[in-house]
Design an enzyme around this catalytic site. Structure first.
Site, PDB file in Angstrom:
ATOM      1  N   HIS A  63       0.841  -1.189   0.000  1.00 10.80           N
ATOM      2  CA  HIS A  63       0.000   0.000   0.000  1.00 10.80           C
ATOM      3  C   HIS A  63       0.883   1.249   0.000  1.00 10.80           C
ATOM      4  O   HIS A  63       2.050   1.200   0.371  1.00 10.80           O
ATOM      5  CB  HIS A  63      -0.923  -0.009   1.215  1.00 10.80           C
ATOM      6  N   GLU A  71       0.926   3.874   1.868  1.00 11.01           N
ATOM      7  CA  GLU A  71       1.423   4.293   3.178  1.00 11.01           C
ATOM      8  C   GLU A  71       2.686   3.511   3.536  1.00 11.01           C
ATOM      9  O   GLU A  71       3.659   4.061   4.068  1.00 11.01           O
ATOM     10  CB  GLU A  71       0.363   4.045   4.261  1.00 11.01           C
ATOM     11  N   CYS A  98      -5.804   1.576   5.694  1.00  3.79           N
ATOM     12  CA  CYS A  98      -6.531   0.341   6.000  1.00  3.79           C
ATOM     13  C   CYS A  98      -6.177  -0.170   7.387  1.00  3.79           C
ATOM     14  O   CYS A  98      -5.100   0.091   7.917  1.00  3.79           O
ATOM     15  CB  CYS A  98      -6.255  -0.720   4.938  1.00  3.79           C
ATOM     16  N   CYS A 110      -2.168  -0.926   7.461  1.00  6.15           N
ATOM     17  CA  CYS A 110      -1.305   0.262   7.431  1.00  6.15           C
ATOM     18  C   CYS A 110      -1.382   1.034   8.747  1.00  6.15           C
ATOM     19  O   CYS A 110      -0.424   1.703   9.136  1.00  6.15           O
ATOM     20  CB  CYS A 110      -1.709   1.167   6.273  1.00  6.15           C
ATOM     21  N   TRP A 149     -11.893  11.158 -37.971  1.00 10.49           N
ATOM     22  CA  TRP A 149     -10.942  12.259 -37.783  1.00 10.49           C
ATOM     23  C   TRP A 149     -11.632  13.556 -37.405  1.00 10.49           C
ATOM     24  O   TRP A 149     -11.185  14.630 -37.767  1.00 10.49           O
ATOM     25  CB  TRP A 149     -10.083  12.428 -39.049  1.00 10.49           C
ATOM     26  N   ARG A 163      -8.339   5.755 -21.901  1.00 14.38           N
ATOM     27  CA  ARG A 163      -8.495   4.294 -22.002  1.00 14.38           C
ATOM     28  C   ARG A 163      -7.716   3.570 -20.912  1.00 14.38           C
ATOM     29  O   ARG A 163      -8.183   2.556 -20.376  1.00 14.38           O
ATOM     30  CB  ARG A 163      -8.002   3.807 -23.366  1.00 14.38           C
ATOM     31  N   ASP A 173     -15.841   2.226 -39.134  1.00 12.07           N
ATOM     32  CA  ASP A 173     -14.538   2.898 -38.959  1.00 12.07           C
ATOM     33  C   ASP A 173     -13.342   1.968 -39.039  1.00 12.07           C
ATOM     34  O   ASP A 173     -12.220   2.440 -39.156  1.00 12.07           O
ATOM     35  CB  ASP A 173     -14.479   3.592 -37.584  1.00 12.07           C
TER      36      ASP A 173
HETATM   37  C1  AOF Z   1      -4.449  -0.751  -1.909  1.00 11.03           C
HETATM   38  N1  AOF Z   1      -3.451   0.155  -1.912  1.00 11.03           N
HETATM   39  O1  AOF Z   1      -2.415   1.947  -1.116  1.00 11.03           O
HETATM   40  C2  AOF Z   1      -4.392   1.235  -0.065  1.00 11.03           C
HETATM   41  C3  AOF Z   1      -5.467   0.305  -0.061  1.00 11.03           C
HETATM   42  O2  AOF Z   1      -5.793  -6.870  -0.180  1.00 11.03           O
HETATM   43  P1  AOF Z   1      -5.011  -5.669   0.184  1.00 11.03           P
HETATM   44  O3  AOF Z   1      -4.193  -5.841   1.419  1.00 11.03           O
HETATM   45  O4  AOF Z   1      -4.182  -5.141  -0.959  1.00 11.03           O
HETATM   46  O5  AOF Z   1      -6.066  -4.534   0.579  1.00 11.03           O
HETATM   47  C4  AOF Z   1      -6.871  -3.893  -0.365  1.00 11.03           C
HETATM   48  C5  AOF Z   1      -7.744  -2.868   0.336  1.00 11.03           C
HETATM   49  O6  AOF Z   1      -6.957  -1.992   1.125  1.00 11.03           O
HETATM   50  C6  AOF Z   1      -8.470  -1.948  -0.646  1.00 11.03           C
HETATM   51  O7  AOF Z   1      -9.707  -2.503  -1.026  1.00 11.03           O
HETATM   52  C7  AOF Z   1      -8.657  -0.681   0.173  1.00 11.03           C
HETATM   53  O8  AOF Z   1      -9.833  -0.787   0.927  1.00 11.03           O
HETATM   54  C8  AOF Z   1      -7.495  -0.660   1.141  1.00 11.03           C
HETATM   55  N2  AOF Z   1      -6.453   0.369   0.844  1.00 11.03           N
HETATM   56  N3  AOF Z   1      -5.430  -0.674  -0.997  1.00 11.03           N
HETATM   57  O9  AOF Z   1      -4.439  -1.662  -2.741  1.00 11.03           O
HETATM   58  C9  AOF Z   1      -3.365   1.155  -1.049  1.00 11.03           C
HETATM   59  N4  AOF Z   1      -4.318   2.230   0.838  1.00 11.03           N
HETATM   60 ZN    ZN Z   2      -3.193  -0.293   3.727  1.00  9.48          ZN
END
Ligand code: AOF
Ligand code: ZN
Length: 313
Positions: free
Chosen positions: A45, A47, A68, A77, A161, A175, A191
């Protein structure tokens, strides 16, 4: 927080189905000492990346999403933030994931938490994640490009275009934010477009395509079923969290009421062709009070063209 958002955006196309997250750490004197971001799905994550190897006692952590507090693919975190001796946490928005209750945990550990900083921008950044977690469904967007008089087609087929190269470069950026792009046989036949994306879905309800069109040479999934909401639900079940529709006015019109967001490019041109398709071929509304209403979120310039981004009201 603006820096966190910019950092987070670098994860576009790599972190789905997880959120885009960027994080900055300040020391006790308020100087920036590190930054981190969520780089790819299943990875650390933001953090955790920002706090790794830094001495942050008495410092401030700034992050666009509530930290989290659960054990997922990575440990909570909040534990790391507490362990590092952070005194203050500034967040953009609460995490819509019901498993997460980080603010409460941080406050119980005596950390000051400031919430809602640039909340609107933070919610926009993770609009796909918010819809997925709160409504348990795919996020649907439409991209269209039209003339000033709202036309997407020309009689001789030169409508690919309509917009400038700089607008088309922005389409390639858009995208990247979506797990899949979707178009129809009508657009492929009219197209023969080349659309670069890892997951392309071509809806061919009347079996009009041979499978030899250019788009299939770059790899695309041909769907011959009903389409519509059923297809959207099936895509979500397959782990596709968001889809960008790039089709003609007719399909856009059909999908309009299931759409979360519209990217609408306008080129400063008029064709005046009354028989040409509008970019939204919707059921006819005779009273203006019955129209579908939208809220324009931003207006951006790309070369001679503009891009309106709007949402259903
Ligand atoms: C992320 N990246 O920087 C933050 C998230 O399965 P995990 O441990 O990767 O947790 C996913 C959950 O963690 C995600 O659904 C969200 O609620 C929280 N925060 N997730 O992948 C991050 N800060
Ligand atoms: Zn986290």
């Amino acid at each position: 927080m603006r820096q966190c958002i910019e950092l987070a955006k670098r994860g576009e196309g790599a972190v789905s189905p997880n959120p885009l997250v960027g994080c900055i750490v300040l020391d006790a004197a308020g100087n920036k000492i590190s930054e981190g971001r969520h780089e790819k799905y299943g990875g650390n994550h933001a953090e955790c990346n920002a706090l790794q190897g830094v001495e942050a006692q008495g410092g401030t952590l700034i992050v666009n999403l509530e930290p989290c507090s659960h054990h997922g693919k990575t440990p909570p975190c909040t534990d790391l933030i507490i362990e590092k001796g952070i005194k203050r946490v500034v967040i953009g928005m609460r995490d819509p994931n019901p498993l997460v209750n980080g603010v409460k945990q941080l406050r119980e550990a005596g950390i000051e938490v400031i919430e809602g900083v640039l909340e609107h921008e933070c919610r926009r950044l993770n609009e796909v994640f918010v819809v997925n977690k709160t409504e348990n469904r795919i996020f649907v967007a439409i991209k269209t490009a039209a003339t000033l008089d709202g036309k997407t087609a020309t009689a001789n087929g030169s409508s690919k275009w309509i917009t400038s190269e700089s607008a088309r470069a922005e389409v390639r950026n858009i995208r990247k934010r979506y797990d899949a792009i979707m178009t129809t046989s009508a657009t492929v036949l009219a197209d023969d477009p080349e659309m670069e994306h890892k997951t392309k879905i071509i809806l061919d309800r009347n079996s009009r395509l041979s499978g030899n069109e250019k788009i299939f040479q770059q790899g695309a999934h041909l769907v011959r079923g009903e389409g519509g909401i059923t297809l959207l639900n099936e895509l979500y079940e397959l782990g596709i969290m968001s889809v960008l529709i790039e089709a003609g006015g007719r399909f856009n019109g059909e999908m309009l009421e299931s759409t979360d967001k519209i990217y609408h490019f306008i080129a400063p041109k008029i064709t005046g062709d009354n028989s040409a398709k509008s970019c939204f071929d919707f059921r006819k509304i005779t009273d203006i009070n019955d129209s579908l209403n939208f809220q324009i979120d931003s207006v951006k310039h790309f070369g001679p063209d503009i891009l309106l981004e709007y949402y259903p009201k």
